[in-house]
Write a protein that holds these residues in place. Sequence first.
Motif, short mmCIF file in Angstrom:
data_model
loop_
_atom_site.label_atom_id
_atom_site.label_comp_id
_atom_site.label_asym_id
_atom_site.label_seq_id
_atom_site.Cartn_x
_atom_site.Cartn_y
_atom_site.Cartn_z
N ASN A 67 -3.34 -9.98 3.67
CA ASN A 67 -2.55 -8.75 3.57
C ASN A 67 -2.50 -8.00 4.90
O ASN A 67 -1.46 -7.44 5.27
CB ASN A 67 -3.14 -7.84 2.48
CG ASN A 67 -3.05 -8.48 1.10
OD1 ASN A 67 -2.14 -9.26 0.83
ND2 ASN A 67 -4.00 -8.17 0.23
N ARG A 71 0.93 -7.13 7.05
CA ARG A 71 1.25 -5.74 7.40
C ARG A 71 1.40 -5.60 8.92
O ARG A 71 2.35 -5.00 9.42
CB ARG A 71 0.15 -4.80 6.90
CG ARG A 71 0.53 -3.32 6.96
CD ARG A 71 -0.58 -2.45 6.40
NE ARG A 71 -1.07 -2.94 5.13
CZ ARG A 71 -2.37 -3.07 4.80
NH1 ARG A 71 -3.30 -2.73 5.65
NH2 ARG A 71 -2.72 -3.52 3.62
N ASP A 93 3.64 -12.60 -0.11
CA ASP A 93 2.32 -13.16 -0.38
C ASP A 93 2.44 -14.56 -0.98
O ASP A 93 2.34 -14.75 -2.19
CB ASP A 93 1.57 -12.23 -1.35
CG ASP A 93 0.15 -12.71 -1.59
OD1 ASP A 93 -0.35 -13.55 -0.81
OD2 ASP A 93 -0.46 -12.26 -2.58
#
Length: 250
Positions: A67, A71, A93
């Motif tokens: 994650n 980002r 994802d």
Amino acid sequence: MFKGINDKRRRLKRCGLLTLALLGLAGGFISAAGAVAEGKKPLIIVDPGHGGHDLGAEGSGGSLEKNITLRFANILKETLQPAYRVALTRTGDYRVNLEKRASMANHHAAELFISIHSGGFFRAGVDSWGVYYYPPKDRKSFDLPEIKEKRKDPDNSRLNWHHIQTKYIRASKHLAETLKSHLQGCPGIDRVKSAEAPLLLLEGINMPAVIVEAGYLTHPSCESRLNDTAYLSRAAECLRRGIDDFFREK
Ligand SMILES: [Zn+2]
């Protein structure tokens, strides 16, 4: 400084290294990442490490590397545009194997490949950042257990561009050192190193390529910083300045 690299890459591309399957794959890449064929600005591939069931490292606070990398990759993409065209190897994802990551970049003849990790993927210190590039082919590091182990994964066994990165070692090393010099002055980043690393992902990339290890998620202070959007934005800005320098010196 690296005159002839683009010509070599174009010649290699014409050598029939690409398969129809990979063209189909790359078509998906275009639609997922935007109209990357437009314009003459340099195309940079940003590769968020891990994804899907491949979680990467996990911080003590529960943050997952997959994650954090996505980002940061999105922030870096925004920072690099509109001076560059930027495409991500994954936009959500899900897992993308190493062959697909390489084929996406190679098919589009991108100018740079920057893979993002944050979990001590290779040889990272406790809380430092690292920028890694592929070593010369004659290094003993090619026989490291980490590489042999990754080759056993069926997903990684059919890399079509075996060792092609050796053509860009000088450029990739220069890119790594340029990015390091800019990250070192970046607020909140204490230490940065650049080093050779026999990373299987890099060996099939047909352009200057580095892996940026954005700290070490399993270190508590690093985990909190990596969840701070302002920190990631500052780091992305430092990377942009390094990339600008790299293209100026080409
Ligand atoms: Zn990683």
